[in-house]
Enzyme design. Structure first.
Site, mmCIF file in Angstrom:
data_model
loop_
_atom_site.group_PDB
_atom_site.id
_atom_site.type_symbol
_atom_site.label_atom_id
_atom_site.label_comp_id
_atom_site.label_asym_id
_atom_site.label_seq_id
_atom_site.Cartn_x
_atom_site.Cartn_y
_atom_site.Cartn_z
ATOM 1 N N TYR A 66 80.997 40.194 53.675
ATOM 2 C CA TYR A 66 80.403 39.356 52.759
ATOM 3 C C TYR A 66 79.443 39.966 51.728
ATOM 4 C CZ TYR A 66 76.069 36.444 51.795
ATOM 5 O OH TYR A 66 75.178 35.971 51.187
ATOM 6 N N HIS A 96 68.912 36.139 40.085
ATOM 7 C CA HIS A 96 67.890 35.850 40.740
ATOM 8 C C HIS A 96 66.822 36.204 39.988
ATOM 9 C CE1 HIS A 96 68.670 34.617 44.908
ATOM 10 N NE2 HIS A 96 69.713 35.194 44.763
ATOM 11 N N ASN A 208 68.216 41.646 49.871
ATOM 12 C CA ASN A 208 68.289 40.681 51.171
ATOM 13 C C ASN A 208 67.733 41.300 52.482
ATOM 14 O OD1 ASN A 208 68.965 38.502 52.899
ATOM 15 N ND2 ASN A 208 71.337 38.869 52.799
ATOM 16 N N ARG A 292 24.918 33.033 68.509
ATOM 17 C CA ARG A 292 25.330 33.302 69.890
ATOM 18 C C ARG A 292 26.677 33.279 70.223
ATOM 19 N NH1 ARG A 292 24.617 28.414 73.998
ATOM 20 N NH2 ARG A 292 23.428 27.680 72.336
#
Length: 523
Positions: A66, A96, A208, A292
């Site tokens: 892949y 991208h 990735n 407190r």
């Protein structure tokens, strides 16, 4: 009260590829107090090369991998012709290149480079030694890719922002060098570096993964850790200013609800205040909750820090791209380690706890400036006296600003991780939003630090006014004189507000002190 910590000298090196990195090491590189160095161990270099060699052999034997012999994402069913395989990784970072928003700061960018180098150095990404050395070269020459901060859904990792790193390694797009924007090709040449031609899978290996969100998480962690301490010191000074009841922080009291972080905060307050002294009859029996219950609020973040560290450092030291290359058993493992769910959850959780501290401190300020609740201090903590008191308004506007910063911080606590969007042709149909969560967390930290700066002015003023009203309770006589030392340190930066003045310069100076962790607190 100077900082007694010794920052890493510029000659210090963080070595990649030998041992797991810590949050502190990433932060040291980000701040420029340590340099990055790739391990020169023969065993490490051989392991990295084995992964690259295995991929080469697989390609020669017509293996299907892949992102190497196929398209990306939903396009994994598209077979890439052998003659085009070498071009594929360059197409990945090219398409991208669509990020928007402000670019990451130099500190954030160094952290991103260090985080990606850490993951790729694990030896499960199939990259070459040359790629690792190229990232090392960017860090050592401080050539910082200009990376837009917006455009990642946090699975398949931080694809779009990391494309800017991949492109710069290949001599494309721009870098920052000494604060100037320079073409990457020119910057690499000036540094004696040669642009890469990416090998099969190297574009995918760079992009990735979870490097951006994890780097931001490392930076957020260090700021949150310091916030716990400075918020506790502010609480001690607020309690003194309000002439509060230090018995709220009694050790026996906190032994019966034994959350370790909550106990730690109460213990710090015990070192600052006279918790063992008899309670004066005129003192209020129970202070309001923002005083407190301060250990119970700050303690949530303090108790969360160990598991936040565990999640962040686990991700930092993981191989988190896809596919994973197993050089030992010569297998290609297709999975989803790019999914940033752990960082998303850590950052969503951290920003919630941090914003609650902003809210706590803002409530303390509301008590301090209000003459109905501050036990005898002037309205708005104005230091003006006589006729001029009529025209002076002290910290009135500072409280308004603190309220604005607090409201904005609280608004950002909606968890980003629940806003998963199906995208990329429904291949990325469940995503982490981890990078958005990390960016939100840093913004919440920024706003909370602004509230902290406002409170430091407030408690410095409150302690000064209380000391004038009740000189019989000198700060120096409290345990260890720590409040007196803190008041002295603040006085070196901030004059009392005896007459109205513009407070922005004081706030900006205090923000610098906070972000550089200028005060050693509870060490």
């Amino acid at each position: 009260m100077p900082n007694t910590k010794s920052p890493a000298a510029p000659a210090d090196f963080v070595t990649f590829g030998e041992t797991p990195l810590t949050i502190e090491q990433v932060n040291a590189i980000a701040e420029g107090s340590a340099h990055a160095a790739l391990s020169d161990s023969p065993a490490f270099l051989t392991r990295i090369q084995r992964g690259a060699d295995f991929l080469d052999r697989l390609l020669r034997e017509d293996g299907t991998v892949y992102g190497v012999t196929t398209g990306y994402g939903d396009s994994c069913t598209v077979t890439v012709p052998p003659e085009l395989i070498a071009e594929l990784p360059h197409h990945l970072y090219t398409y991208h290149g669509c990020g928007l928003g402000s670019v990451f700061t130099p500190e954030q960018t160094r952290a991103i480079l260090a985080t990606r180098l850490t993951s790729l150095s694990k030896g499960y990404s199939g990259v070459s030694v040359g790629l690792l050395k190229q990232i090392e070269g960017l860090l050592q020459n401080d050539l910082l890719p200009l990376i837009p901060s917006e455009g990642s859904v946090g699975a398949s990792g931080d694809l779009t922002p990391l494309s800017y790193l991949a492109a710069v390694l290949c001599g494309e797009r721009q870098v920052s060098k000494n604060g100037e924007q320079v073409d990457a090709a020119s910057a690499l040449q000036a540094a004696g570096m040669t642009p890469l031609r990416l090998r099969p899978k190297e574009g995918l290996a760079i992009m990735n993964g979870t490097a951006v969100m994890t780097a931001l998480a490392c930076l957020a962690y260090q700021r949150a850790e310091y916030l716990c301490k400075v918020a506790t010191r502010i609480t001690a000074m607020a309690s003194f200013s309000l002439d509060g009841n230090a018995h709220h922080f009694d050790a026996t009291l906190f032994s019966v609800k034994p959350h370790p972080g909550q106990q730690q905060v109460a213990g710090w307050l015990q070192t600052d205040l006279a918790c063992d002294q008899p309670l004066r009859n005129e003192k209020r029996l129970q202070d309001r909750y923002s005083i407190r219950c301060a250990p119970h609020v700050i303690g949530v973040l303090t108790d969360a820090l160990p598991w936040l560290r565990s999640n962040i450092e686990n991700e930092l030291n993981s191989a988190n791209d896809n596919p994973i290359i197993d050089p030992d058993n010569e297998r290609v493992l297709h999975g989803g380690h790019f999914y940033g769910g752990h960082i998303a959850f850590a950052m969503d959780s951290m920003k919630n706890a941090v914003a609650n501290i902003a809210d706590l401190l803002d409530r303390q300020m509301a008590l301090l400036v209000d003459s109905r609740y501050n036990n005898g201090l002037p309205s708005n903590l104005s230091g003006a006296k006589g006729p001029r008191a009529a025209i002076n308004h002290g910290l009135k506007a500072l409280q308004i600003s603190s309220s604005a910063w607090t409201a904005e911080a609280l608004k950002l606590t909606m968890p980003a991780s629940v806003f998963s969007r199906s995208t990329e042709c429904h291949n990325q149909d469940k995503v982490s939003m981890g990078t958005i969560a990390a960016r939100d967390c840093l913004r919440v930290l920024e706003l909370t630090e602004q509230v902290v700066a406002a409170l430091l002015i407030t408690v410095r003023q409150g302690v000064w006014l209380r000391s004038e009203l009740q000189p019989e309770t000198p700060l120096a006589e409290l345990p260890g004189g720590r409040l007196a030392a803190m008041q002295e340190a603040l006085a070196a930066d901030i004059a009392p507000v005896a007459e109205d003045r513009m407070l922005e310069p004081d706030l900006r100076l205090l923000l610098q002190r906070i972000r550089t962790r200028a005060w050693s607190l509870y060490d």
